[in-house]
Design a protein around this motif. Sequence first.
Motif, mmCIF file in Angstrom:
data_model
loop_
_atom_site.group_PDB
_atom_site.id
_atom_site.type_symbol
_atom_site.label_atom_id
_atom_site.label_comp_id
_atom_site.label_asym_id
_atom_site.label_seq_id
_atom_site.Cartn_x
_atom_site.Cartn_y
_atom_site.Cartn_z
ATOM 1 N N PRO A 116 29.600 50.247 44.986
ATOM 2 C CA PRO A 116 29.819 51.357 44.052
ATOM 3 C C PRO A 116 30.851 52.368 44.575
ATOM 4 C CG PRO A 116 27.487 50.901 44.254
ATOM 5 C CD PRO A 116 28.171 50.088 45.313
ATOM 6 N N LEU A 117 30.781 52.641 45.895
ATOM 7 C CA LEU A 117 31.745 53.608 46.455
ATOM 8 C C LEU A 117 33.165 53.073 46.301
ATOM 9 C CD1 LEU A 117 30.010 54.927 49.703
ATOM 10 C CD2 LEU A 117 29.729 55.639 47.332
ATOM 11 N N THR A 118 33.348 51.809 46.648
ATOM 12 C CA THR A 118 34.674 51.199 46.511
ATOM 13 C C THR A 118 35.124 51.233 45.060
ATOM 14 O OG1 THR A 118 34.117 49.769 48.358
ATOM 15 C CG2 THR A 118 35.990 49.104 47.002
ATOM 16 N N PHE A 119 34.178 51.047 44.151
ATOM 17 C CA PHE A 119 34.508 51.097 42.729
ATOM 18 C C PHE A 119 35.021 52.485 42.346
ATOM 19 C CE2 PHE A 119 32.724 52.131 38.444
ATOM 20 C CZ PHE A 119 33.706 51.492 37.713
ATOM 21 N N ILE A 120 34.352 53.531 42.825
ATOM 22 C CA ILE A 120 34.804 54.902 42.521
ATOM 23 C C ILE A 120 36.217 55.113 43.062
ATOM 24 C CG2 ILE A 120 34.390 57.353 42.980
ATOM 25 C CD1 ILE A 120 31.369 56.666 43.052
ATOM 26 N N ALA A 121 36.423 54.676 44.323
ATOM 27 C CA ALA A 121 37.762 54.786 44.903
ATOM 28 C C ALA A 121 38.765 54.011 44.059
ATOM 29 C CB ALA A 121 37.746 54.266 46.341
ATOM 30 N N GLY A 122 38.339 52.843 43.565
ATOM 31 C CA GLY A 122 39.225 52.027 42.743
ATOM 32 C C GLY A 122 39.632 52.748 41.474
ATOM 33 N N MET A 139 33.810 44.298 56.661
ATOM 34 C CA MET A 139 34.943 44.385 55.750
ATOM 35 C C MET A 139 34.734 45.393 54.624
ATOM 36 S SD MET A 139 37.564 42.856 56.543
ATOM 37 C CE MET A 139 37.826 42.214 58.172
ATOM 38 N N LEU A 140 33.513 45.475 54.109
ATOM 39 C CA LEU A 140 33.307 46.357 52.956
ATOM 40 C C LEU A 140 33.591 47.812 53.310
ATOM 41 C CD1 LEU A 140 30.240 44.783 51.102
ATOM 42 C CD2 LEU A 140 32.641 44.761 50.421
ATOM 43 N N PRO A 141 33.073 48.355 54.431
ATOM 44 C CA PRO A 141 33.396 49.755 54.756
ATOM 45 C C PRO A 141 34.894 49.985 54.980
ATOM 46 C CG PRO A 141 31.468 49.043 55.986
ATOM 47 C CD PRO A 141 32.045 47.825 55.345
ATOM 48 N N LEU A 142 35.536 49.004 55.649
ATOM 49 C CA LEU A 142 36.974 49.166 55.899
ATOM 50 C C LEU A 142 37.732 49.196 54.582
ATOM 51 C CD1 LEU A 142 37.659 46.893 59.007
ATOM 52 C CD2 LEU A 142 36.790 49.229 58.873
ATOM 53 N N THR A 143 37.393 48.271 53.694
ATOM 54 C CA THR A 143 38.051 48.225 52.392
ATOM 55 C C THR A 143 37.803 49.538 51.636
ATOM 56 O OG1 THR A 143 37.707 45.851 52.339
ATOM 57 C CG2 THR A 143 38.251 46.900 50.249
ATOM 58 N N PHE A 144 36.606 50.075 51.801
ATOM 59 C CA PHE A 144 36.288 51.348 51.145
ATOM 60 C C PHE A 144 37.186 52.469 51.665
ATOM 61 C CE2 PHE A 144 33.616 55.258 51.599
ATOM 62 C CZ PHE A 144 33.752 55.686 50.288
ATOM 63 N N ILE A 145 37.398 52.513 52.973
ATOM 64 C CA ILE A 145 38.287 53.547 53.545
ATOM 65 C C ILE A 145 39.694 53.384 52.980
ATOM 66 C CG2 ILE A 145 39.367 54.377 55.680
ATOM 67 C CD1 ILE A 145 36.761 53.571 57.123
ATOM 68 N N ALA A 146 40.180 52.117 52.978
ATOM 69 C CA ALA A 146 41.507 51.866 52.404
ATOM 70 C C ALA A 146 41.541 52.303 50.946
ATOM 71 C CB ALA A 146 41.842 50.373 52.522
ATOM 72 N N SER A 196 33.890 34.519 50.635
ATOM 73 C CA SER A 196 33.842 35.930 51.041
ATOM 74 C C SER A 196 34.599 36.144 52.332
ATOM 75 C CB SER A 196 32.380 36.364 51.244
ATOM 76 O OG SER A 196 31.654 36.171 50.064
ATOM 77 N N THR A 197 34.403 35.208 53.264
ATOM 78 C CA THR A 197 35.003 35.376 54.579
ATOM 79 C C THR A 197 36.524 35.314 54.514
ATOM 80 O OG1 THR A 197 33.034 34.332 55.468
ATOM 81 C CG2 THR A 197 34.875 34.572 56.956
ATOM 82 N N VAL A 198 37.044 34.543 53.580
ATOM 83 C CA VAL A 198 38.511 34.492 53.435
ATOM 84 C C VAL A 198 39.002 35.675 52.614
ATOM 85 C CG1 VAL A 198 40.422 33.204 52.437
ATOM 86 C CG2 VAL A 198 38.663 32.010 53.746
ATOM 87 N N MET A 199 38.311 35.954 51.494
ATOM 88 C CA MET A 199 38.834 36.917 50.536
ATOM 89 C C MET A 199 38.704 38.364 50.999
ATOM 90 S SD MET A 199 40.435 35.792 48.086
ATOM 91 C CE MET A 199 40.977 34.103 47.987
ATOM 92 N N LEU A 200 37.599 38.696 51.646
ATOM 93 C CA LEU A 200 37.386 40.098 52.020
ATOM 94 C C LEU A 200 38.457 40.607 52.984
ATOM 95 C CD1 LEU A 200 33.480 40.438 52.237
ATOM 96 C CD2 LEU A 200 35.025 41.307 50.478
ATOM 97 N N PRO A 201 38.784 39.864 54.055
ATOM 98 C CA PRO A 201 39.855 40.368 54.938
ATOM 99 C C PRO A 201 41.202 40.478 54.216
ATOM 100 C CG PRO A 201 38.551 38.714 56.062
ATOM 101 C CD PRO A 201 38.123 38.687 54.629
ATOM 102 N N LEU A 202 41.498 39.498 53.337
ATOM 103 C CA LEU A 202 42.780 39.554 52.627
ATOM 104 C C LEU A 202 42.821 40.785 51.727
ATOM 105 C CD1 LEU A 202 43.512 35.844 51.647
ATOM 106 C CD2 LEU A 202 43.920 37.055 53.782
ATOM 107 N N THR A 203 41.749 41.005 50.998
ATOM 108 C CA THR A 203 41.676 42.170 50.123
ATOM 109 C C THR A 203 41.810 43.459 50.928
ATOM 110 O OG1 THR A 203 40.226 40.919 48.669
ATOM 111 C CG2 THR A 203 40.277 43.306 48.353
ATOM 112 N N PHE A 204 41.230 43.440 52.120
ATOM 113 C CA PHE A 204 41.342 44.612 52.990
ATOM 114 C C PHE A 204 42.799 44.881 53.377
ATOM 115 C CE2 PHE A 204 41.390 45.945 57.563
ATOM 116 C CZ PHE A 204 41.152 47.286 57.326
ATOM 117 N N ILE A 205 43.528 43.812 53.716
ATOM 118 C CA ILE A 205 44.941 43.981 54.080
ATOM 119 C C ILE A 205 45.707 44.559 52.886
ATOM 120 C CG2 ILE A 205 47.054 42.762 54.699
ATOM 121 C CD1 ILE A 205 45.281 40.787 56.266
ATOM 122 N N ALA A 206 45.453 43.971 51.689
ATOM 123 C CA ALA A 206 46.110 44.503 50.493
ATOM 124 C C ALA A 206 45.747 45.967 50.282
ATOM 125 C CB ALA A 206 45.699 43.679 49.268
#
Lengths: 326, 326, 326, 326, 326
Positions: free
Chosen positions: C278-284, E276-283, D273-283
């Motif tokens: 949900p947090l990521t969604f808000i950021a999105g 990954m989820l927290p990092l993606t959230f920060i990004a 998940s293991t492939v997509m989450l890091p890639l999404t993080f980089i993006a």
Amino acid sequence: MFTLHVFHAQDGHSIEPDFGRLEALRADPQITIWLDLEEPSEAEARVLSEVFHFHPLAIEDTLQDYGHPKIDTFADHVFIIVHGIDFSRLDIEKSMDVHTLELDLFFGQRYIVTHHGNPSLRSIHDLHKDVCEPGHRPWTSVRILHRMLDRLVDNFLPVMDQIGCKLELLEDMIIHNPEPDLLERVLDAKKSIQRIRRMTAHQRLILESLARGHLELIERESLAFFRDIYDHFVRVADLAEAYREGAQSAVEAYLSMSANKTNEIMKVLTQISTVMLPLTFIAGIYGMNFDSMPELRWVYGYPFAVGLMVVTAAGLLIWFRRRHWL
Amino acid sequence: MFTLHVFHAQDGHSIEPDFGRLEALRADPQITIWLDLEEPSEAEARVLSEVFHFHPLAIEDTLQDYGHPKIDTFADHVFIIVHGIDFSRLDIEKSMDVHTLELDLFFGQRYIVTHHGNPSLRSIHDLHKDVCEPGHRPWTSVRILHRMLDRLVDNFLPVMDQIGCKLELLEDMIIHNPEPDLLERVLDAKKSIQRIRRMTAHQRLILESLARGHLELIERESLAFFRDIYDHFVRVADLAEAYREGAQSAVEAYLSMSANKTNEIMKVLTQISTVMLPLTFIAGIYGMNFDSMPELRWVYGYPFAVGLMVVTAAGLLIWFRRRHWL
Amino acid sequence: MFTLHVFHAQDGHSIEPDFGRLEALRADPQITIWLDLEEPSEAEARVLSEVFHFHPLAIEDTLQDYGHPKIDTFADHVFIIVHGIDFSRLDIEKSMDVHTLELDLFFGQRYIVTHHGNPSLRSIHDLHKDVCEPGHRPWTSVRILHRMLDRLVDNFLPVMDQIGCKLELLEDMIIHNPEPDLLERVLDAKKSIQRIRRMTAHQRLILESLARGHLELIERESLAFFRDIYDHFVRVADLAEAYREGAQSAVEAYLSMSANKTNEIMKVLTQISTVMLPLTFIAGIYGMNFDSMPELRWVYGYPFAVGLMVVTAAGLLIWFRRRHWL
Amino acid sequence: MFTLHVFHAQDGHSIEPDFGRLEALRADPQITIWLDLEEPSEAEARVLSEVFHFHPLAIEDTLQDYGHPKIDTFADHVFIIVHGIDFSRLDIEKSMDVHTLELDLFFGQRYIVTHHGNPSLRSIHDLHKDVCEPGHRPWTSVRILHRMLDRLVDNFLPVMDQIGCKLELLEDMIIHNPEPDLLERVLDAKKSIQRIRRMTAHQRLILESLARGHLELIERESLAFFRDIYDHFVRVADLAEAYREGAQSAVEAYLSMSANKTNEIMKVLTQISTVMLPLTFIAGIYGMNFDSMPELRWVYGYPFAVGLMVVTAAGLLIWFRRRHWL
Amino acid sequence: MFTLHVFHAQDGHSIEPDFGRLEALRADPQITIWLDLEEPSEAEARVLSEVFHFHPLAIEDTLQDYGHPKIDTFADHVFIIVHGIDFSRLDIEKSMDVHTLELDLFFGQRYIVTHHGNPSLRSIHDLHKDVCEPGHRPWTSVRILHRMLDRLVDNFLPVMDQIGCKLELLEDMIIHNPEPDLLERVLDAKKSIQRIRRMTAHQRLILESLARGHLELIERESLAFFRDIYDHFVRVADLAEAYREGAQSAVEAYLSMSANKTNEIMKVLTQISTVMLPLTFIAGIYGMNFDSMPELRWVYGYPFAVGLMVVTAAGLLIWFRRRHWL
């Protein structure tokens, strides 16, 4: 340590302070004796072979901790090992770990010799009081044996009932919240119950052979008393079997409820992910930086995107409800 | 409270209001009596020892709640403890918790003495009515015993059938929706069935020893009647065993269906994630802020990105279908 | 290799270096012999048929590794195969893999012939020392047999106790951390225990037939000794059964604790996902590039968004706590 | 409805239309009769008590549906209840639900009386045809009984074989695709098999008592025929036991394969998940809006980011392959 | 096809080409015959009834495939059905599917008649060679029966040993990698072992009745030989039981290891997601487009954000290590 009770057919009961007159007492046909050895010294233990002439192997089994109930018939006496509840180590509130104490027993025409460690069985403790009380019936060796076994067996039932209550409580708790420490307690209980069950299986056979009149030392008119003890012990064995099944059921309940809990947790995860991932995706789309994205320039673009999200979320929630997931 | 039925070989049936003539009635060879004690007062209970001279241990077992069926043969009478369904606490619709009531029974040449708590067994209740009805055959103690056990056993079967129906229903419900409260009900039922099963195992042995003609009190021509009761009770024991297996099956079905449900939920989660994560990633790429990203400036960039997403999603859905996941 | 002990009723014990006088010794009614064959050469093995005239099938079973205990009664001797612990391959610390060694035994009026491989049983090894020591009682064949079996059975108990301790330790470790290598060790232990259990079941029957006086070669006064061996072995068999149940329990504990661990891991995953998505969604949402998004222009927009995130996270954490998930 | 076959030692077979001559026929030592009652009217049923004088309890068990096989020996006849396959409700293709029909049977010196509902057993149906065919051997009551039981038992085997095939097929299907409706069918089959197993256990005992010559009505030279029926039925009971084990195995297979399927689904989810989450993080990183992010201004920033993603994805895939996950 | 061996007490062995002299040979008290029928033609089969006058039901069981072992004693001969390993369909390397072949056997005073299909049992095949070899002992029907059963039983043990090895190997493989095709092989093996176990249970009873001297046809001095066969077969039955337990263990191991594998996979998924989820959230936060976000304008904003991510990741990894997840 030893206690030597002497029962004279006419003059009643007295306690002999030492072994000096033991041979004479054994020879007197008017007298019944009960010699109770508690952690005997080597000198005290020697009386078993030198005065009573018991079989060396029976004496060996007596002085060691033999480990499970047994009965051995000799020409003029019987050697019995029975187990009673060890109340000194029992605290059902804390753990269902039930231990038993061993009682070694030589039973002859006009004597009974018992041997045990310290602490002794509660039934022996009580018997010492019983025989000192004045009564109208003389204490024969058969009557002492009966009273001893009667008290020993009667001590089992309240303990079994406590175990039964605790086990039922545990199973209820497991069904409402399958936590690992509950399982650990059930597994501990199961181990303890299986130990009791094995012990009762052996002990039951011994009591049965007493009740069936296999021993000539027990006259026919006393058999009803031993049959009564046997019937009571059958209930103990029966309960041990029932509790073993109960403990097994509790373990199965744990597994089933764990599986259920997994599903509950998974459902939450799936619901959250299934709602949030599409919404985040929509937000992601309108976060793209293309120069020509007509929606971005559109004055109602933002409300449209939010509306799209609301519609998507609502659609998913309706779908959930259809699947009975909410 | 007590009821004292007197059956005179010629003059038929009457009810005696007090114990005054009890000794005389017992002595009269023309008379059969049935004394039914319901929660007797101490004075009433004393008749067991003072008039009938039953064994003190049998009397003790009678006045306490003994706990499971047994049979004890004495010189001129038999002491039997049987269990019947407790209809006062039975409500199959609400719970499958079946309790039994204890019936203590002394059965001699021309008398039968029963003892029970309050509420009494339905079979005793009915028997009081039966013996009062005028009939052409005299009521001997064997005939009273037979009628009593016949009614007691016949009361088991409809209850067992109800349990069987409920259990089958529960298993069906579990297969279609493995919910934890269904499991709880099955586990409760299992516990109750195991209790019945243990009781029937003991009771069956008692009825068998009656049917096999082990007791001299039952003449040969009456054995067929007791064999019939035994045969009926074998069915009860048989059903108890069957329902135990059924309850076990239901628990296994619960575990299996839970595993299945886990998979169903997991599949949904995996499908959603597998589609959404790559799409979000694509959106993420075009959300990057690099100065030189040719696609962003391209006039067809946006449709291209959306097209890429559609193709990706379609590809994944086709892959799912290939794996038989949709 | 062979050892030939000769016990003369008066002159005591000597060791014969070769087979030369064997026929003469067998014929002398004053002499008892014990011939121990350890991996005999073909010439040495021939003595079984040529001097002792044993049944060809018994000799065949002797020279091969037969595989499980048995007893065969012949006209004037008995052929017994028993199993003892193989201490040369035992290392409880490393693995609970318990192997047994076979001892083939011909037991007659004034002779005993044993056959075994190398390494021999510890009980045979000790017996060689025992018979050489001077003693006041003469060694008859019954006494040699008794001592041999006594030592053999006594060697079982400490090993069983070690297995019991290790198994209890393993179950405890599994409950606290269900790791696959612990399961592997339990499954190995179970296999070993089942092997022991099957062996003890057969061996027990053999010792029982010795103790019950079925063999005329054992006089009545020696039966108590064999009954003692039997009683001890019953305990070994009993423990084997108990440990089998224990190993089964440990496997069930492993499954239960694994299910529990799955739930623990899943809970963490669900908590993280449920908070972060949900947090990521808000950021999105606030990362969307719409021209007209009033919040983006608002001077408190950023703190508002962060505030919204904090409130959402807090709300979810409170919801978790309500569900007892934290 | 009833059919009354009359077999005259010399004149062969005829069918009697009514009960008029029944008493006379019973009295004639040259005549054997078979009276088959199918859902008899009250008047027809009365013949059991009035002409044949059977025991009232046996008649009661006959007219009700008794529920499981039994045998009762009376002075000059035997009362048997056996069960046969109910082919009218059998459709193995659709469901493995096998029902049985009850056949009540009075077997005396020169008569046999059968009672059953409608539809009757196939074996009775066939027997009506058999007895009408001319043959050289006279139909005695033993021979009718034998033929009836022979046909009844022979009807079991093909049904058991069909069940066996279906069960094996189901287990195979479960191993390749553990679907819940397969489990439901296995659980249904298990229930049906357990019902058959219990019935066969009782019926086997009845056939054994016929084959062992316990009944004086069956002469020694006919015993081989009944032993043959017994041997055939042992196979039926054996198969029932085997199929019960098979059904249990199938349930276990279901659980194991479900666990396996869970793992398969989880693996896919984890891989994605293991492939997509890091890639999404980089993006996500390069989607941040910091003013001073050197990479964003760098002309090769975009290819660099994409390259970073490719390297990350490749690294993860290699790591998967190392763990044998692909 | 048939082979007719004729053993003359003095003149030794010959093979008779046709049935012409069969009646004469049967009548000659100096002659023992062994008639081996392999898939006999109708004419050949007729010899069973016309020359040997065997019971029609025994002949029927012989010519059909009966299905499981049995023994039937007749006035002057015995009818035995035994099962041997079918080596023609055995390929342990490929599958543990063990089939058995049926051998029908009539054994009388001076004759033995065997019947089997094609391919025949290996033991029959070998016996044909054995009886042709010149030997000093004459072939009596007892000796032929013994040799036949001896070879038949001896063929079981190596096959059982191979199954045992394979099963142990499978369990080891399952513990290291619980793959579904391993489970399938174990379930196949279990099915095959259960079939062997049921067969051995019946066959063991037959061999026991031969060894116990229940048949008058076998003289006392030959009993030791049949006892030896029985003892060997007890081992086969014992191994079948052991392997059944082993297969069950392997299934349980599969379930346990699957649960473990699930946990392993879940752990990876949870670790990846949790990092990954927290990092993606920060990004995501710094990807928001608010006008007034001070960090975005800050010259060290980017390094700060990256630093925040590194710290978060490091914190989570430390937390994992504390939970023993890495």
